[in-house]
Design an enzyme around this catalytic site. Structure first.
Site, PDB file in Angstrom:
ATOM      1  N   THR A   1      18.849 156.108  34.863  1.00  0.00           N
ATOM      2  CA  THR A   1      18.221 154.641  34.999  1.00  0.00           C
ATOM      3  C   THR A   1      18.972 153.613  35.133  1.00  0.00           C
ATOM      4  OG1 THR A   1      16.341 153.123  34.283  1.00  0.00           O
ATOM      5  CG2 THR A   1      17.400 154.682  32.732  1.00  0.00           C
ATOM      6  N   ASP A   2      18.935 152.622  36.086  1.00  0.00           N
ATOM      7  CA  ASP A   2      19.640 151.396  35.844  1.00  0.00           C
ATOM      8  C   ASP A   2      19.378 150.622  34.783  1.00  0.00           C
ATOM      9  OD1 ASP A   2      16.895 150.494  36.281  1.00  0.00           O
ATOM     10  OD2 ASP A   2      17.280 149.275  38.180  1.00  0.00           O
ATOM     11  N   GLU A   3      18.107 151.055  33.826  1.00  0.00           N
ATOM     12  CA  GLU A   3      18.097 150.225  32.620  1.00  0.00           C
ATOM     13  C   GLU A   3      19.192 150.262  31.679  1.00  0.00           C
ATOM     14  OE1 GLU A   3      14.122 150.244  31.000  1.00  0.00           O
ATOM     15  OE2 GLU A   3      13.262 150.907  33.065  1.00  0.00           O
TER      16      GLU A   3
ATOM     17  N   TYR B   1      14.289 153.110  24.988  1.00  0.00           N
ATOM     18  CA  TYR B   1      14.039 154.072  25.976  1.00  0.00           C
ATOM     19  C   TYR B   1      15.447 154.185  26.745  1.00  0.00           C
ATOM     20  CZ  TYR B   1      13.807 155.526  30.935  1.00  0.00           C
ATOM     21  OH  TYR B   1      13.930 156.006  32.045  1.00  0.00           O
TER      22      TYR B   1
ATOM     23  N   LYS C   1      18.694 156.983  27.083  1.00  0.00           N
ATOM     24  CA  LYS C   1      19.130 157.278  28.525  1.00  0.00           C
ATOM     25  C   LYS C   1      20.692 157.063  28.607  1.00  0.00           C
ATOM     26  CE  LYS C   1      17.146 158.729  31.562  1.00  0.00           C
ATOM     27  NZ  LYS C   1      16.584 160.078  32.068  1.00  0.00           N
TER      28      LYS C   1
ATOM     29  N   LYS D   1       2.347 153.422  34.281  1.00  0.00           N
ATOM     30  CA  LYS D   1       3.549 152.081  34.992  1.00  0.00           C
ATOM     31  C   LYS D   1       2.822 151.130  35.745  1.00  0.00           C
ATOM     32  CE  LYS D   1       6.790 154.927  32.810  1.00  0.00           C
ATOM     33  NZ  LYS D   1       7.002 156.274  33.415  1.00  0.00           N
TER      34      LYS D   1
HETATM   35  P1  NAD Z   1       7.642 161.151  33.917  1.00  0.00           P
HETATM   36  O1  NAD Z   1       7.374 160.570  32.522  1.00  0.00           O
HETATM   37  O2  NAD Z   1       6.582 160.859  35.010  1.00  0.00           O
HETATM   38  O3  NAD Z   1       7.769 162.810  33.981  1.00  0.00           O
HETATM   39  C1  NAD Z   1       8.462 163.257  32.927  1.00  0.00           C
HETATM   40  C2  NAD Z   1       8.217 164.828  32.720  1.00  0.00           C
HETATM   41  O4  NAD Z   1       9.361 165.390  31.673  1.00  0.00           O
HETATM   42  C3  NAD Z   1       6.928 165.208  32.602  1.00  0.00           C
HETATM   43  O5  NAD Z   1       6.463 166.156  33.454  1.00  0.00           O
HETATM   44  C4  NAD Z   1       7.002 165.747  30.970  1.00  0.00           C
HETATM   45  O6  NAD Z   1       6.090 166.845  30.746  1.00  0.00           O
HETATM   46  C5  NAD Z   1       8.492 166.288  31.046  1.00  0.00           C
HETATM   47  N1  NAD Z   1       9.151 166.378  29.757  1.00  0.00           N
HETATM   48  C6  NAD Z   1       9.151 165.353  28.827  1.00  0.00           C
HETATM   49  N2  NAD Z   1       9.786 165.720  27.670  1.00  0.00           N
HETATM   50  C7  NAD Z   1      10.020 167.183  27.898  1.00  0.00           C
HETATM   51  C8  NAD Z   1      10.751 167.997  27.311  1.00  0.00           C
HETATM   52  N3  NAD Z   1      11.118 167.919  25.874  1.00  0.00           N
HETATM   53  N4  NAD Z   1      10.878 169.295  27.538  1.00  0.00           N
HETATM   54  C9  NAD Z   1      10.517 169.512  28.891  1.00  0.00           C
HETATM   55  N5  NAD Z   1       9.827 168.823  29.748  1.00  0.00           N
HETATM   56  C10 NAD Z   1       9.519 167.250  29.320  1.00  0.00           C
HETATM   57  O7  NAD Z   1       8.975 160.555  34.323  1.00  0.00           O
HETATM   58  P2  NAD Z   1       9.528 160.028  35.821  1.00  0.00           P
HETATM   59  O8  NAD Z   1       9.095 158.605  36.146  1.00  0.00           O
HETATM   60  O9  NAD Z   1       9.139 161.064  36.779  1.00  0.00           O
HETATM   61  O10 NAD Z   1      11.028 160.051  35.602  1.00  0.00           O
HETATM   62  C11 NAD Z   1      11.962 161.059  35.889  1.00  0.00           C
HETATM   63  C12 NAD Z   1      13.210 160.918  35.269  1.00  0.00           C
HETATM   64  O11 NAD Z   1      13.769 159.652  36.320  1.00  0.00           O
HETATM   65  C13 NAD Z   1      13.394 160.287  33.887  1.00  0.00           C
HETATM   66  O12 NAD Z   1      14.610 160.958  33.375  1.00  0.00           O
HETATM   67  C14 NAD Z   1      13.661 158.921  34.036  1.00  0.00           C
HETATM   68  O13 NAD Z   1      14.108 158.222  32.871  1.00  0.00           O
HETATM   69  C15 NAD Z   1      14.164 158.632  35.215  1.00  0.00           C
HETATM   70  N6  NAD Z   1      13.875 157.244  35.814  1.00  0.00           N
HETATM   71  C16 NAD Z   1      12.592 156.996  36.311  1.00  0.00           C
HETATM   72  C17 NAD Z   1      12.221 155.782  36.779  1.00  0.00           C
HETATM   73  C18 NAD Z   1      10.853 155.360  37.242  1.00  0.00           C
HETATM   74  O14 NAD Z   1      10.639 154.345  37.717  1.00  0.00           O
HETATM   75  N7  NAD Z   1       9.903 156.259  36.986  1.00  0.00           N
HETATM   76  C19 NAD Z   1      13.272 154.990  37.033  1.00  0.00           C
HETATM   77  C20 NAD Z   1      14.437 155.234  36.549  1.00  0.00           C
HETATM   78  C21 NAD Z   1      14.917 156.529  35.999  1.00  0.00           C
END
Ligand code: NAD
Length: 329
Positions: free
Chosen positions: A127-129, A151, A155, A190
């Site tokens: 993430t950019d964070e 968080y 990351k 979100k």
């Molecule tokens: P999300 O929370 O919707 O989904 C996370 C998924 O991971 C879920 O299906 C959950 O069941 C699974 N999970 C969590 N812990 C687990 C574990 N211990 N073992 C196996 N599975 C597990 O998240 P998202 O928004 O789809 O984000 C996906 C990735 O992208 C993350 O790594 C997040 O840090 C990154 N990200 C997201 C955003 C955003 O805007 N949503 C922005 C930047 C980066």
């Protein structure tokens, strides 16, 4: 070709899986897609319903921290795309231990299993964070990591572990750092799905602080397209920013959502600001654009309108999730 997608039942991971199985990525046209997901509150098998009948999809329910299970899931895998994470900043403020365990230890467990299995490419989705907050300009990938929330700190830690497996062991790892994603199937904790579903139901929307925090919005389809470019052509050991090119204050975003749902300003409920709330994020996407030909393709106005319409049309998907959406729920 076999791809292991961790977190493939979450928001972004499930989009990637639906696209991959649906044929959107030519290099994965015949690939077997193995989803490894713990199905936490954020994971949802229904997110994969559109491709559930495909014989190219296999679902493994389990924890990325479970070394034996991860080792078994890694057998015969060529590409890992690692989405699984605890992903919500507010939850990390309420309690950070799950974030450290899943995001750091879980990532290390996957990297070790990928190394042992001789995986050809490992894309770690970050993430950019991790860069912190920036008042002006945009971060290049070389900017120091200055995360401010538990968080983003978890990351950043996983990014560094990923880097170390490439530097130390030569595991072909790429890290992607994207801005705020939006689109269908995003869990209603979100901001965009929370505000949209509240407004659809005639409820108030909690706007943090002065509402002037700035985010760059990236459609989930553009993000997954960028990830696939990195999976196909990214150089091992490199970091690639992925951005959407639409910067908005939270107040501007709120105004657009009010307009899209025919609500007025009286629905805004100002709330006390989030602790250590980053003021602005902005990634420089020159590297992925020039090296891999990335450009965001979904115009924000269209993407937002389609997303709001998806929530209007899919109450049956999000209503059961609202109970889980409460912090600690
Ligand atoms: P999300 O929370 O919707 O989904 C996370 C998924 O991971 C879920 O299906 C959950 O069941 C699974 N999970 C969590 N812990 C687990 C574990 N211990 N073992 C196996 N599975 C597990 O998240 P998202 O928004 O789809 O984000 C996906 C990735 O992208 C993350 O790594 C997040 O840090 C990154 N990200 C997201 C955003 C955003 O805007 N949503 C922005 C930047 C980066």
């Amino acid at each position: 070709m076999r791809v292991l997608v961790t977190g493939g039942a979450g928001f972004i991971g499930s989009h990637y899986v639906r696209q991959a199985v649906g044929g959107a990525y030519p290099t994965l046209a015949d690939a077997e897609v193995v989803v490894l997901d713990k199905l936490t509150y954020a994971g949802n098998r229904a997110n994969l319903d559109p491709v559930a009948d495909s014989d190219r999809l296999r679902f493994v329910e389990g924890d990325i921290c479970d070394a034996a299970l991860v080792r078994a899931a890694m057998a015969g895998v060529d590409l890992v795309v690692h989405f699984a994470a605890e992903s919500h900043v507010d939850r990390s403020i309420a309690g950070a231990s799950d974030f450290v365990v899943t995001n750091v230890l879980g990532t290390q467990t996957l990297l070790q299993a990928a190394l042992d299995a001789g995986v050809a490419k490992f894309v770690h989705v970050s993430t950019d964070e991790v860069y912190g907050s920036i008042d002006e300009g945009s971060w290049p990938e070389t900017h120091p990591l200055e995360p401010n929330s538990p968080y983003s700190a978890s990351k950043a830690s996983s990014d560094l572990i990923a880097r170390s497996y490439e530097r130390t062991h030569g595991l072909p790892v790429c890290v992607t750092r994207c801005s705020n994603n939006y689109g269908p199937y995003q869990f209603p904790e979100k901001v965009i799905p929370l505000f949209t579903t509240n407004l659809i139901d005639g409820k108030k929307i909690p706007l943090y602080g002065d509402g002037l925090n700035v985010r760059d919005w990236l459609h989930v389809d553009d993000h997954c397209h960028g990830i696939q470019l990195v999976a196909d052509g990214g150089r091992a050991g490199e970091v690639y920013n992925i951005g959407g090119g639409t910067e908005l204050t939270n107040r501007e975003l709120t105004t657009l959502l009010l307009r899209a749902t025919d609500r007025d300003e009286s629905f805004i409920q100002p709330v006390v600001d989030r602790l250590a709330h980053d003021r602005r994020y902005s990634v420089d996407i020159t590297k992925i654009s020039t090296e891999l030909g990335y450009a965001p393709r979904v115009p924000f106005q269209q993407g937002l309108a389609d997303t709001v319409k998806w929530y209007v049309d899919n109450r049956a998907w999000w209503e059961p999730l609202m109970r889980r959406a409460a912090i600690g729920g």
